[in-house]
Design an enzyme around this catalytic site. Structure first.
Site, PDB file in Angstrom:
ATOM      1  N   ASP A   1       0.602  -1.403  -0.095  1.00  0.00           N
ATOM      2  CA  ASP A   1       0.003   0.176  -0.165  1.00  0.00           C
ATOM      3  C   ASP A   1       0.252   1.645   0.115  1.00  0.00           C
ATOM      4  OD1 ASP A   1      -1.928  -1.673   0.340  1.00  0.00           O
ATOM      5  OD2 ASP A   1      -2.891  -1.270   2.108  1.00  0.00           O
ATOM      6  N   MET A   2       2.115   1.127  -0.951  1.00  0.00           N
ATOM      7  CA  MET A   2       1.535   2.690  -1.346  1.00  0.00           C
ATOM      8  C   MET A   2       2.177   3.010  -3.043  1.00  0.00           C
ATOM      9  SD  MET A   2       6.695   1.784   0.344  1.00  0.00           S
ATOM     10  CE  MET A   2       5.964   0.309   2.030  1.00  0.00           C
TER      11      MET A   2
ATOM     12  N   PHE B   1       2.842   1.812  -8.155  1.00  0.00           N
ATOM     13  CA  PHE B   1       2.581   1.346  -6.758  1.00  0.00           C
ATOM     14  C   PHE B   1       2.727  -0.029  -6.586  1.00  0.00           C
ATOM     15  CE2 PHE B   1      -1.456   3.625  -8.808  1.00  0.00           C
ATOM     16  CZ  PHE B   1      -0.952   4.765  -8.515  1.00  0.00           C
ATOM     17  N   GLU B   2       2.496   0.154  -5.194  1.00  0.00           N
ATOM     18  CA  GLU B   2       2.733  -1.381  -4.526  1.00  0.00           C
ATOM     19  C   GLU B   2       1.678  -1.667  -3.946  1.00  0.00           C
ATOM     20  OE1 GLU B   2       5.087  -2.909  -3.417  1.00  0.00           O
ATOM     21  OE2 GLU B   2       6.951  -2.357  -4.658  1.00  0.00           O
ATOM     22  N   ILE B   3       0.838  -2.345  -4.617  1.00  0.00           N
ATOM     23  CA  ILE B   3      -0.646  -2.382  -4.504  1.00  0.00           C
ATOM     24  C   ILE B   3      -0.951  -3.900  -3.847  1.00  0.00           C
ATOM     25  CG2 ILE B   3      -2.545  -3.750  -5.395  1.00  0.00           C
ATOM     26  CD1 ILE B   3      -1.695  -2.121  -8.454  1.00  0.00           C
TER      27      ILE B   3
END
Length: 522
Positions: free
Chosen positions: A358-359, A421-423
């Site tokens: 989340d990043m 995006f780190e999803i």
């Protein structure tokens, strides 16, 4: 209970024992058993180990040693994927390593094996694994169908070959992209003087990050399926070229999808020409191989390491093909050192999707130095992070430094505004590399508005993010790095209001330390 938590508790008692005596505080102070206390490991089981790190130099030491360090950080702790032998190696290298979580073994039947991936049929679009995730051939059949169904909007482009195919292995794949726009005679041509700005999205560069391929699939369908009935989508496609590479590492994805009930969490490509490696140790980490500050941080020179950067910069055919495509799509607008900005009128935006944590990340990743366009990049990252409820920052700020990445390369060499995006979360039923397929709806609902925002920013990214205006009324006091905070303390920091879920140690920064939860803008 860790020494740190115990010390915080004792300090809190000394500072405010009467406050802790209230029922609310007493209830909060009763912590659930901490998974970090687990130390026993079983052979044959895959774990995530929590590894405390004392400063950035120690983090780089961990990465150089070739451990599978995840894109996850909580406070001063990094996380390593591995088995019982990994824990022993960590201890031997002088690192503490406590079990943070145990990875369950997902159950799926692998897709049918093929002697060749040269051709595919229309029915391949339905080929899935692990409850619904599309295979490489399903993704490519999807691109073909979209182009056939929407010839006025979509064009499929073959821009290279995977390592296997380039080396005569018929299991290898072409590298494919799709260009989506309301087409005119000049659109979707590989030339740098295109009349429309370009937004470039790619996924599954790290093969095991299977959520990201689904996000690309849904993004493609969102665009072509809503052109006729959604004014926002129509305006975007009338004015912007959207390029999507749904599978940046098809050989690696094939390794993941073909191993059924004993999945190999393949990160790298399938290059077997370096070292005597087996299993997921084969290959080169494509996101450490690009020739931008190659080899300076966050990678390993050991061929069997998960972050092996390759024998030299840009050694991998997948990366050279991507770079060739980028240089045909974007003019070179930046020349100079790390602090030299791209001109304010630079067009275009590149976004690479990874998982998890989340990043929203942006250059520079190789070191904790700021780009010449930091204000605009940081502002856009903040906007997108707020849409998704994510954290944002440069990798050295909220994760760790790592060189040779794709977003550093596109910004460094071309001046293109670039993001990662780190999803997905690190834990829970929708956490990790292999969330159940049903989690994708929730991910997509968060990611979709951020992708629309990023695509619209391609016309003028260095105009910065949206003007946030005056912050709402906020009575929270500013966070102080030297202060110890009690549970449920409320502070303001970096444009947001935060509430502590437990004792926050001095230096536990909101937005970085997991003890803080964001409650809104401030």
């Amino acid at each position: 209970m860790t020494k740190r938590t115990l010390f915080a508790l004792l300090a809190a008692l000394a500072l405010g024992g009467a406050l802790l005596a209230t029922p609310e505080r007493t209830g909060t102070a009763t912590a659930a058993p901490d998974s970090r206390a687990m130390t026993g490991t079983t052979e044959g089981t895959t774990y995530v180990f929590r590894v405390p790190i004392d400063g950035p130099d120690r983090a780089q030491d961990l990465l150089r040693r070739g451990f599978d360090v995840l894109e996850q950080r909580q406070g001063d702790d990094l996380f390593v994927l591995g088995d019982a032998a990994t824990q022993r190696k960590l201890h031997s290298a002088g690192f503490q390593a406590e079990v943070d979580s145990v990875l369950p073994e997902p159950q799926w039947e692998p897709p049918r094996k093929r002697d060749s991936n040269e051709t595919r049929g229309a029915s391949d679009i339905d080929e899935t694994y692990y409850g619904g995730y599309p295979t490489v051939n399903a993704h490519y059949a999807h691109l073909d169908k979209v182009a056939a169904d929407h010839p006025d909007l979509a064009t499929v482009v073959t821009y290279g070959q995977s390592w296997r195919k380039a080396n005569g292995d018929r299991r290898g794949y072409d590298l494919k992209a799709i260009c989506i726009t309301k087409r005119t005679g000049e659109d979707c041509q590989q030339r740098t003087d295109a009349p429309k700005p370009r937004f470039f999205l790619m996924s599954q560069v790290h093969a095991r990050e299977i959520t990201t391929g689904v996000m690309s699939w849904r993004w493609i369908d969102h665009l072509v399926g809503n052109y006729a009935g959604n004014a926002e989508v129509k305006s975007l496609l009338d004015t912007t070229e959207i390029w999507v590479v749904p599978i940046g590492n098809p050989d690696g994805v094939d390794i993941v999808q073909q191993n059924g009930n004993s999945p190999l969490l393949q990160r790298k490509n399938a290059n077997t020409s370096n070292g005597n490696c087996t299993g997921t140790q084969i290959g080169i980490d494509l996101n450490r191989n690009n020739g931008s500050h190659w080899g300076e941080s966050g990678s390993s020179s050991y061929p069997c390491a998960e972050t092996y950067r390759g024998p030299h910069a840009d050694s991998e055919v997948e990366n050279r093909a991507l770079q060739s495509l980028w240089t045909k799509l974007y003019p070179d607008r930046r020349d100079g050192g790390p602090s030299v900005p791209a001109p304010a009128d630079t067009k275009g935006l590149m976004l690479s999707m990874h998982s998890y944590s989340d990043m929203v990340l942006f250059p520079w990743a190789y070191a904790n130095v700021r780009t010449g366009n930091d204000s605009s990049l940081r502002s856009m990252a903040r906007d997108m992070a707020n849409m998704m409820g994510y954290r944002y920052g440069q990798p050295p700020e909220i994760l760790y430094a790592a060189s040779g990445g794709h977003d550093d390369w596109t910004y460094d060499k071309l001046g293109v505004a670039s993001f990662t995006f780190e999803i997905g979360p690190a834990s829970g039923s929708c956490g990790g590399f292999l969330p159940r397929y049903g989690c994708q709806d929730g991910f997509w609902n968060k990611v979709r508005p951020a992708l629309m925002y990023a695509a619209k920013k391609a016309k003028s990214p260095y105009g910065g993010g949206s003007d946030p205006g005056d912050p709402p009324d906020c009575s929270a006091t500013a966070w102080q790095s030297s202060q110890l905070y009690h549970p449920r303390s409320v502070v303001s920091h970096d444009g947001s209001e935060w509430r502590s879920t437990w004792y926050a140690w001095p230096g536990d920064e909101p937005g970085v330390a997991s003890v803080w939860e964001r409650t809104g803008p401030c």
